[in-house]
Design a protein around this motif. Structure first.
Motif, PDB file in Angstrom:
ATOM      1  N   GLY A   8       0.822  -1.211   0.000  1.00 45.43           N
ATOM      2  CA  GLY A   8       0.000   0.000   0.000  1.00 45.43           C
ATOM      3  C   GLY A   8       0.853   1.257   0.000  1.00 45.43           C
ATOM      4  N   GLU A   9       2.012   1.182   0.654  1.00 45.48           N
ATOM      5  CA  GLU A   9       2.935   2.321   0.662  1.00 45.48           C
ATOM      6  C   GLU A   9       3.419   2.616  -0.758  1.00 45.48           C
ATOM      7  N   THR A  10       3.749   1.573  -1.500  1.00 46.89           N
ATOM      8  CA  THR A  10       4.197   1.742  -2.877  1.00 46.89           C
ATOM      9  C   THR A  10       3.083   2.326  -3.736  1.00 46.89           C
ATOM     10  N   LEU A  11       1.878   1.822  -3.562  1.00 49.36           N
ATOM     11  CA  LEU A  11       0.743   2.378  -4.307  1.00 49.36           C
ATOM     12  C   LEU A  11       0.546   3.857  -3.980  1.00 49.36           C
ATOM     13  N   ARG A  12       0.619   4.192  -2.692  1.00 45.44           N
ATOM     14  CA  ARG A  12       0.390   5.562  -2.242  1.00 45.44           C
ATOM     15  C   ARG A  12       1.511   6.497  -2.687  1.00 45.44           C
ATOM     16  N   GLU A  13       2.749   6.107  -2.396  1.00 50.00           N
ATOM     17  CA  GLU A  13       3.885   6.998  -2.614  1.00 50.00           C
ATOM     18  C   GLU A  13       4.330   7.072  -4.075  1.00 50.00           C
ATOM     19  N   ASP A  14       4.286   5.962  -4.790  1.00 55.94           N
ATOM     20  CA  ASP A  14       4.821   5.923  -6.148  1.00 55.94           C
ATOM     21  C   ASP A  14       3.738   5.973  -7.222  1.00 55.94           C
ATOM     22  N   VAL A  15       2.782   5.065  -7.130  1.00 51.87           N
ATOM     23  CA  VAL A  15       1.801   4.920  -8.208  1.00 51.87           C
ATOM     24  C   VAL A  15       0.789   6.057  -8.212  1.00 51.87           C
ATOM     25  N   LEU A  16       0.164   6.317  -7.089  1.00 52.62           N
ATOM     26  CA  LEU A  16      -0.881   7.339  -7.033  1.00 52.62           C
ATOM     27  C   LEU A  16      -0.336   8.708  -7.425  1.00 52.62           C
ATOM     28  N   SER A  17       0.852   9.051  -6.919  1.00 46.35           N
ATOM     29  CA  SER A  17       1.421  10.354  -7.258  1.00 46.35           C
ATOM     30  C   SER A  17       1.849  10.412  -8.727  1.00 46.35           C
ATOM     31  N   ALA A  18       2.372   9.298  -9.277  1.00 47.64           N
ATOM     32  CA  ALA A  18       2.781   9.281 -10.686  1.00 47.64           C
ATOM     33  C   ALA A  18       1.576   9.431 -11.615  1.00 47.64           C
ATOM     34  N   LEU A  19       0.461   8.841 -11.224  1.00 45.88           N
ATOM     35  CA  LEU A  19      -0.754   8.945 -12.038  1.00 45.88           C
ATOM     36  C   LEU A  19      -1.441  10.295 -11.872  1.00 45.88           C
ATOM     37  N   ASN A  20      -1.114  10.987 -10.781  1.00 47.62           N
ATOM     38  CA  ASN A  20      -1.697  12.294 -10.481  1.00 47.62           C
ATOM     39  C   ASN A  20      -3.230  12.251 -10.474  1.00 47.62           C
ATOM     40  N   ILE A  21      -3.755  11.226  -9.781  1.00 49.21           N
ATOM     41  CA  ILE A  21      -5.210  11.107  -9.625  1.00 49.21           C
ATOM     42  C   ILE A  21      -5.526  10.968  -8.146  1.00 49.21           C
ATOM     43  N   SER A  22      -6.777  11.162  -7.812  1.00 51.38           N
ATOM     44  CA  SER A  22      -7.216  11.061  -6.418  1.00 51.38           C
ATOM     45  C   SER A  22      -7.454   9.600  -6.039  1.00 51.38           C
ATOM     46  N   VAL A  23      -7.543   9.370  -4.748  1.00 53.11           N
ATOM     47  CA  VAL A  23      -7.871   8.038  -4.244  1.00 53.11           C
ATOM     48  C   VAL A  23      -9.246   7.632  -4.765  1.00 53.11           C
ATOM     49  N   THR A  24     -10.168   8.567  -4.783  1.00 52.86           N
ATOM     50  CA  THR A  24     -11.522   8.288  -5.264  1.00 52.86           C
ATOM     51  C   THR A  24     -11.502   7.837  -6.722  1.00 52.86           C
ATOM     52  N   GLU A  25     -10.716   8.528  -7.555  1.00 53.31           N
ATOM     53  CA  GLU A  25     -10.636   8.169  -8.974  1.00 53.31           C
ATOM     54  C   GLU A  25      -9.978   6.810  -9.167  1.00 53.31           C
TER      55      GLU A  25
END
Length: 93
Positions: A8-25
């Motif tokens: 989850g840390e990798t998803l939060r720190e790397d993937v979510l920020s790289a995609l530049n989308i919200s958690v909801t999206e």
């Protein structure tokens, strides 16, 4: 071996920020409830095989890799928490 990161840390720190989308999206695109994804991102829930497949289908890594990272995390946690005294079995003939 050091304490491996929760996936989850990798998803939060790397993937979510790289995609530049919200958690909801991200939750919507993966077909998850926002609360479910949030629990994973905040390391309170594991990545399931179902989510690993969804991530792969979304183009975010391979399912086996996500499950391997989760397994490494889970195993390290189990090996480093207090366990009962275990009596070894005699070798089987």
């Amino acid at each position: 071996m050091h304490n491996p990161p929760h996936p989850g840390e990798t998803l939060r720190e790397d993937v979510l920020s790289a995609l530049n989308i919200s958690v909801t999206e991200m939750a919507r695109r993966l077909g998850l409830a926002r609360e479910t994804l949030s629990r994973i991102l905040h390391e309170r829930a594991p990545i399931s095989p179902d989510l690993a497949v969804r991530l792969e289908r979304a183009g975010i890594g391979r399912a086996r890799t996500w499950l391997s990272v989760q397994s490494d995390y889970d195993l390290w946690q189990a090996e480093n928490r207090t366990q009962p005294t275990i009596e070894r079995f005699a070798e089987l003939a």
